[in-house]
Design a protein around this motif. Structure first.
Motif, PDB file in Angstrom:
ATOM      1  N   ILE A  86     119.024  79.762  13.790  1.00 27.03           N
ATOM      2  CA  ILE A  86     119.585  80.740  14.708  1.00 27.03           C
ATOM      3  C   ILE A  86     120.700  80.360  15.361  1.00 27.03           C
ATOM      4  CG2 ILE A  86     119.019  81.958  16.886  1.00 27.03           C
ATOM      5  CD1 ILE A  86     115.925  82.378  15.922  1.00 27.03           C
ATOM      6  N   LYS A 138     124.516  81.802  14.946  1.00 25.05           N
ATOM      7  CA  LYS A 138     125.165  82.270  16.165  1.00 25.05           C
ATOM      8  C   LYS A 138     126.620  81.630  16.372  1.00 25.05           C
ATOM      9  CE  LYS A 138     124.084  81.200  20.918  1.00 25.05           C
ATOM     10  NZ  LYS A 138     123.281  81.046  22.057  1.00 25.05           N
ATOM     11  N   MET A 166     122.845  91.177  18.448  1.00 24.10           N
ATOM     12  CA  MET A 166     121.575  90.678  18.041  1.00 24.10           C
ATOM     13  C   MET A 166     121.607  90.970  16.511  1.00 24.10           C
ATOM     14  SD  MET A 166     117.809  91.201  19.451  1.00 24.10           S
ATOM     15  CE  MET A 166     116.479  90.928  18.771  1.00 24.10           C
ATOM     16  N   VAL A 222     122.973  89.003  13.926  1.00 28.14           N
ATOM     17  CA  VAL A 222     122.361  87.699  13.750  1.00 28.14           C
ATOM     18  C   VAL A 222     121.020  87.897  13.083  1.00 28.14           C
ATOM     19  CG1 VAL A 222     121.300  85.697  15.153  1.00 28.14           C
ATOM     20  CG2 VAL A 222     123.351  86.502  15.955  1.00 28.14           C
ATOM     21  N   MET A 223     120.336  89.040  13.626  1.00 29.70           N
ATOM     22  CA  MET A 223     118.920  89.088  12.854  1.00 29.70           C
ATOM     23  C   MET A 223     119.482  89.576  11.300  1.00 29.70           C
ATOM     24  SD  MET A 223     116.393  88.698  14.676  1.00 29.70           S
ATOM     25  CE  MET A 223     115.221  89.822  13.723  1.00 29.70           C
ATOM     26  N   VAL A 264     115.484  85.110  18.518  1.00 31.28           N
ATOM     27  CA  VAL A 264     117.008  85.491  18.832  1.00 31.28           C
ATOM     28  C   VAL A 264     117.242  86.035  19.996  1.00 31.28           C
ATOM     29  CG1 VAL A 264     118.666  87.108  17.647  1.00 31.28           C
ATOM     30  CG2 VAL A 264     117.314  85.689  16.076  1.00 31.28           C
TER      31      VAL A 264
END
Length: 150
Positions: free
Chosen positions: A106, A110, A121, A124-125, A145
């Motif tokens: 993560i 990031k 978010m 990133v997911m 996250v």
């Protein structure tokens, strides 16, 4: 291939007379067959192992939700049945990333994407699922996250 190992498990469960394991393996094979039928009309088909892992992950999620609901409803015998199925299904999934490994992934994503807040978010997911979707419980990862971006 994962599909072949599941078929081999079906045969070994039949020979050993393990009725619960055999029933669960047959259920897995039926779900995979259903998914194959769904994908007949799809424009693109995913890699076979990725397809099988996706089916298994959905089955695991369903079992966990059922266990919670049965326990809340005062049906421990049904929860135990679901738990037994869950354990068989999990034997076919690849080893999941630990919390530390997930947090490291993560943080790396990031840093690469320049994610700074909750508005990032989804980005990133999506990247996390693309890279580690087969070896991650995305439900848990979502919480991590969220905590990392807060």
């Amino acid at each position: 291939m994962l599909r072949d190992s599941i078929k081999a498990a079906q045969i070994s469960a039949m020979k050993a007379g393990e009725k619960q394991r055999l029933a669960t393996v047959r259920l897995i094979l039926a779900k995979i067959k259903d998914r194959d039928i769904e994908l007949r009309t799809a424009a693109t088909t995913p890699d076979d192992d990725a397809l099988v892992i996706d089916v298994l992950q959905k089955m695991v999620k369903q079992r966990r939700e059922s266990i919670t609901l049965f326990e809340q409803g005062g049906r421990p015998e049904k929860a135990a049945d679901e738990q037994a199925e869950l354990e068989v299904i999990e034997t076919f999934l690849p080893t999941q990333l630990s919390e530390e490994e997930t947090m490291a992934a993560i943080e790396a994503i990031k840093a690469e994407t320049g994610a700074a807040g909750m508005k990032d978010m989804g980005k990133v997911m999506a990247e996390l699922k693309a890279r580690h979707g087969t070896v991650l419980d995305m439900t848990k990862a979502s919480g991590w996250v969220k905590a990392a971006l807060a």
